[in-house]
Design a protein around this motif. Structure first.
Motif, PDB file in Angstrom:
ATOM      1  N   MET A  30       0.853  -1.155   0.000  1.00  0.00           N
ATOM      2  CA  MET A  30       0.000   0.000   0.000  1.00  0.00           C
ATOM      3  C   MET A  30       0.906   1.225   0.000  1.00  0.00           C
ATOM      4  O   MET A  30       1.886   1.280   0.733  1.00  0.00           O
ATOM      5  N   VAL A  31       0.545   2.192  -0.789  1.00  0.00           N
ATOM      6  CA  VAL A  31       1.345   3.410  -0.897  1.00  0.00           C
ATOM      7  C   VAL A  31       0.497   4.614  -0.516  1.00  0.00           C
ATOM      8  O   VAL A  31      -0.645   4.745  -0.971  1.00  0.00           O
ATOM      9  N   SER A  32       1.055   5.487   0.306  1.00  0.00           N
ATOM     10  CA  SER A  32       0.401   6.734   0.691  1.00  0.00           C
ATOM     11  C   SER A  32       1.411   7.860   0.503  1.00  0.00           C
ATOM     12  O   SER A  32       2.379   7.972   1.258  1.00  0.00           O
ATOM     13  N   ILE A  33       1.200   8.657  -0.518  1.00  0.00           N
ATOM     14  CA  ILE A  33       2.109   9.762  -0.815  1.00  0.00           C
ATOM     15  C   ILE A  33       1.347  11.073  -0.660  1.00  0.00           C
ATOM     16  O   ILE A  33       0.402  11.354  -1.411  1.00  0.00           O
ATOM     17  N   PHE A  34       1.735  11.852   0.328  1.00  0.00           N
ATOM     18  CA  PHE A  34       1.148  13.164   0.606  1.00  0.00           C
ATOM     19  C   PHE A  34      -0.372  13.095   0.745  1.00  0.00           C
ATOM     20  O   PHE A  34      -1.100  13.929   0.218  1.00  0.00           O
ATOM     21  N   LEU A  48       4.967   5.130   2.924  1.00  0.00           N
ATOM     22  CA  LEU A  48       4.288   6.401   3.174  1.00  0.00           C
ATOM     23  C   LEU A  48       5.286   7.546   3.165  1.00  0.00           C
ATOM     24  O   LEU A  48       6.384   7.425   3.703  1.00  0.00           O
ATOM     25  N   GLU A  49       4.891   8.635   2.540  1.00  0.00           N
ATOM     26  CA  GLU A  49       5.621   9.896   2.667  1.00  0.00           C
ATOM     27  C   GLU A  49       4.585  11.000   2.821  1.00  0.00           C
ATOM     28  O   GLU A  49       3.588  11.028   2.096  1.00  0.00           O
ATOM     29  N   LEU A  91      11.753   1.542   7.998  1.00  0.00           N
ATOM     30  CA  LEU A  91      12.273   2.908   7.867  1.00  0.00           C
ATOM     31  C   LEU A  91      11.288   3.859   8.519  1.00  0.00           C
ATOM     32  O   LEU A  91      10.079   3.763   8.286  1.00  0.00           O
ATOM     33  N   SER A  92      11.792   4.757   9.326  1.00  0.00           N
ATOM     34  CA  SER A  92      10.981   5.811   9.924  1.00  0.00           C
ATOM     35  C   SER A  92      11.895   6.992  10.171  1.00  0.00           C
ATOM     36  O   SER A  92      12.758   6.938  11.040  1.00  0.00           O
ATOM     37  N   ARG A  93      11.717   8.028   9.362  1.00  0.00           N
ATOM     38  CA  ARG A  93      12.578   9.199   9.542  1.00  0.00           C
ATOM     39  C   ARG A  93      11.869  10.459   9.084  1.00  0.00           C
ATOM     40  O   ARG A  93      11.018  10.440   8.206  1.00  0.00           O
ATOM     41  N   VAL A 122       9.576  16.304   5.434  1.00  0.00           N
ATOM     42  CA  VAL A 122       8.739  15.127   5.220  1.00  0.00           C
ATOM     43  C   VAL A 122       9.053  14.030   6.229  1.00  0.00           C
ATOM     44  O   VAL A 122      10.127  13.995   6.822  1.00  0.00           O
ATOM     45  N   VAL A 123       8.082  13.137   6.379  1.00  0.00           N
ATOM     46  CA  VAL A 123       8.300  11.889   7.100  1.00  0.00           C
ATOM     47  C   VAL A 123       8.257  10.797   6.032  1.00  0.00           C
ATOM     48  O   VAL A 123       7.403  10.804   5.158  1.00  0.00           O
ATOM     49  N   GLN A 124       9.232   9.885   6.113  1.00  0.00           N
ATOM     50  CA  GLN A 124       9.292   8.740   5.216  1.00  0.00           C
ATOM     51  C   GLN A 124       9.183   7.504   6.093  1.00  0.00           C
ATOM     52  O   GLN A 124       9.899   7.382   7.096  1.00  0.00           O
ATOM     53  N   PHE A 125       8.286   6.588   5.702  1.00  0.00           N
ATOM     54  CA  PHE A 125       7.943   5.471   6.571  1.00  0.00           C
ATOM     55  C   PHE A 125       7.667   4.225   5.735  1.00  0.00           C
ATOM     56  O   PHE A 125       6.919   4.287   4.766  1.00  0.00           O
ATOM     57  N   ILE A 126       8.308   3.124   6.112  1.00  0.00           N
ATOM     58  CA  ILE A 126       8.057   1.826   5.470  1.00  0.00           C
ATOM     59  C   ILE A 126       7.888   0.787   6.563  1.00  0.00           C
ATOM     60  O   ILE A 126       8.721   0.683   7.461  1.00  0.00           O
ATOM     61  N   ALA A 127       6.817   0.008   6.471  1.00  0.00           N
ATOM     62  CA  ALA A 127       6.563  -1.043   7.459  1.00  0.00           C
ATOM     63  C   ALA A 127       5.995  -2.278   6.766  1.00  0.00           C
ATOM     64  O   ALA A 127       5.250  -2.163   5.777  1.00  0.00           O
ATOM     65  N   HIS A 128       6.342  -3.448   7.284  1.00  0.00           N
ATOM     66  CA  HIS A 128       5.906  -4.739   6.753  1.00  0.00           C
ATOM     67  C   HIS A 128       4.980  -5.399   7.757  1.00  0.00           C
ATOM     68  O   HIS A 128       5.261  -5.412   8.952  1.00  0.00           O
TER      69      HIS A 128
END
Length: 98
Positions: free
Chosen positions: A1-5, A32-33, A70-72, A90-96
């Protein structure tokens, strides 16, 4: 799933985050970003209120049951056309999902 802005109000995010976890299949990934509250007064795009901007800490708490890869929060150049160009917080986030 992708969530961009995709900027949802703080009141709506908990429900949305629960639904993301619910619909992701095991092995599914959330990428997500989004702009952070630090972006609001920059005039380079994004929401005009911090209520619509998540933080890394908020996302980490919301998706704690997932494996966070990733969470930054960072500043990066955003080039998304007129009104959304320039340095962006921005916040950049990846989770499995296990």
């Amino acid at each position: 799933m992708v969530s961009i802005f995709c900027h949802v109000s703080a009141a709506g995010r908990p429900h949305l985050h629960r639904q993301v976890i619910r619909v992701l299949k095991p092995g599914g990934v959330l990428i997500l970003e989004a702009y952070t509250p630090a972006q609001v007064h920059r005039n380079t795009g994004g929401p005009d209120t911090p209520d619509r901007t998540p933080t890394a800490a908020e996302l980490e708490a919301a998706f704690a049951e997932m494996d966070i890869a990733l969470s930054r929060e960072c500043e990066r150049e955003v080039i998304e056309g007129r009104g959304h160009t320039g340095p962006g917080c921005v916040v950049q986030f990846i989770a499995h999902k296990s």
